[in-house]
Design an enzyme around this catalytic site. Sequence first.
Site, PDB file in Angstrom:
ATOM      1  N   ASP A  42       0.996  -1.137   0.006  1.00 39.56           N
ATOM      2  CA  ASP A  42      -0.043   0.059   0.107  1.00 39.56           C
ATOM      3  C   ASP A  42       0.773   1.278  -0.009  1.00 39.56           C
ATOM      4  O   ASP A  42       1.573   1.590   1.147  1.00 39.56           O
ATOM      5  CB  ASP A  42      -0.755  -0.078   1.235  1.00 39.56           C
ATOM      6  CG  ASP A  42      -1.734   1.158   1.335  1.00 39.56           C
ATOM      7  OD1 ASP A  42      -2.804   1.251   0.550  1.00 39.56           O
ATOM      8  OD2 ASP A  42      -1.628   2.038   2.056  1.00 39.56           O
ATOM      9  N   TYR A  47       3.381   9.651   0.473  1.00 38.88           N
ATOM     10  CA  TYR A  47       4.508   9.024   1.254  1.00 38.88           C
ATOM     11  C   TYR A  47       5.785   9.468   0.828  1.00 38.88           C
ATOM     12  O   TYR A  47       6.797   9.117   1.583  1.00 38.88           O
ATOM     13  CB  TYR A  47       4.331   7.581   1.276  1.00 38.88           C
ATOM     14  CG  TYR A  47       3.024   7.273   2.029  1.00 38.88           C
ATOM     15  CD1 TYR A  47       2.064   7.832   2.633  1.00 38.88           C
ATOM     16  CD2 TYR A  47       2.290   5.702   1.545  1.00 38.88           C
ATOM     17  CE1 TYR A  47       0.860   7.401   3.020  1.00 38.88           C
ATOM     18  CE2 TYR A  47       1.301   5.369   2.016  1.00 38.88           C
ATOM     19  CZ  TYR A  47       0.411   6.160   2.772  1.00 38.88           C
ATOM     20  OH  TYR A  47      -0.867   5.759   3.164  1.00 38.88           O
ATOM     21  N   LYS A  76      -1.863   5.935  -4.509  1.00 37.87           N
ATOM     22  CA  LYS A  76      -3.033   6.742  -4.277  1.00 37.87           C
ATOM     23  C   LYS A  76      -2.993   8.141  -4.757  1.00 37.87           C
ATOM     24  O   LYS A  76      -1.934   8.780  -4.874  1.00 37.87           O
ATOM     25  CB  LYS A  76      -3.095   7.070  -2.582  1.00 37.87           C
ATOM     26  CG  LYS A  76      -3.473   5.957  -1.886  1.00 37.87           C
ATOM     27  CD  LYS A  76      -3.764   6.128  -0.403  1.00 37.87           C
ATOM     28  CE  LYS A  76      -3.262   4.787   0.189  1.00 37.87           C
ATOM     29  NZ  LYS A  76      -1.906   4.449   0.449  1.00 37.87           N
ATOM     30  N   HIS A 107      -6.763   9.555  -2.356  1.00 39.62           N
ATOM     31  CA  HIS A 107      -6.466   9.315  -0.839  1.00 39.62           C
ATOM     32  C   HIS A 107      -7.299  10.097  -0.098  1.00 39.62           C
ATOM     33  O   HIS A 107      -7.628   9.489   1.298  1.00 39.62           O
ATOM     34  CB  HIS A 107      -5.145  10.227  -0.673  1.00 39.62           C
ATOM     35  CG  HIS A 107      -4.093   9.731  -0.021  1.00 39.62           C
ATOM     36  ND1 HIS A 107      -2.783   9.579   0.003  1.00 39.62           N
ATOM     37  CD2 HIS A 107      -4.503   9.085   1.400  1.00 39.62           C
ATOM     38  CE1 HIS A 107      -2.245   9.011   1.418  1.00 39.62           C
ATOM     39  NE2 HIS A 107      -3.420   8.812   2.049  1.00 39.62           N
TER      40      HIS A 107
END
Length: 309
Positions: A42, A47, A76, A107
């Site tokens: 994921d 990130y 995402k 997201h």
Amino acid sequence: MAITLNNGIKMPTIGLGVWRMEGKSIKEVILNDIRIGYRHFDCAAKYQNEAEVGEALAEAIQTGIVKREDLFITTKLWNLDHGHVLEACEDSLKKLQLEYLDLYLVHFPIASKFTGIGKTSSVKDENGDLDIDTTISLETTWHAMEGLVSMGLVRSIGVSNYDIFLIRDCLAYSKLKPAVNRIETHPYFQRDSVLKFCQKHGICVTAHTPLGGGTANTEMFGSVSCLDDPVLKRLAEKHNKTVAQIILRWGIQRNTVVIPKSSKLERLKENFHVFDFELTLKDMVSIRTVDQRLRSNQPGTGWGIDVYA
């Protein structure tokens, strides 16, 4: 073990979340995960580690540790990119060194001011609050997501952090209904109503923060971890398992996909080995009693707004 999505594609019931993983250690963690048996990862543009994850995936595939078709890769769309869905997806694919995504999620149900593809720092307005873009609707974003499936860039699309009413609206305007809704849910934040609504309409729920966030969220948001709960500790003793394994097994028996996060090898092994026991109905009822409706992940603390208000 996998869950079949509403488009017939199988999604592994346990995966690894890569939030807050940084630097060169990511490659070693991902490669170790794949050797342990993980196939589901994921990721997210936010990130800021898609390139590092991509290097690890490329090495695993090129060296024959795993085949691409056996992996399930999620990433995402970030808030800034709602008006640039195709470009954002292509940027993630390039960084991940992939030709297609298994799952692409919105997201957050928030479009904010665009500052460029690959940028993730949120822009604040004159009051210090998140600068929300009111010219882009979630419906517009969703139809752009549907286009990615038509182009073969994405196999499945879904949403993240959507409540019942946002899911209802998405079902009304969608041509392709979301395959997944990724939400925070754990024993202290069980959210049965959202879970039941999604499952009623054929939408798989992925549980992010499935262990309640642990130390990371306690430090970042001041939240309380369910890992120290006495009821869960008793169940762990009963089954000769860790509390984390009890929680993950509970999530799986609710027919959710769980994506715990860890970079420690022993913890990674422990989290993956949850298929050799079952919780009884009595156990499941006991866990139901510990719900505190306590959200541990609070991204709005950095945005100046309560995104769940």
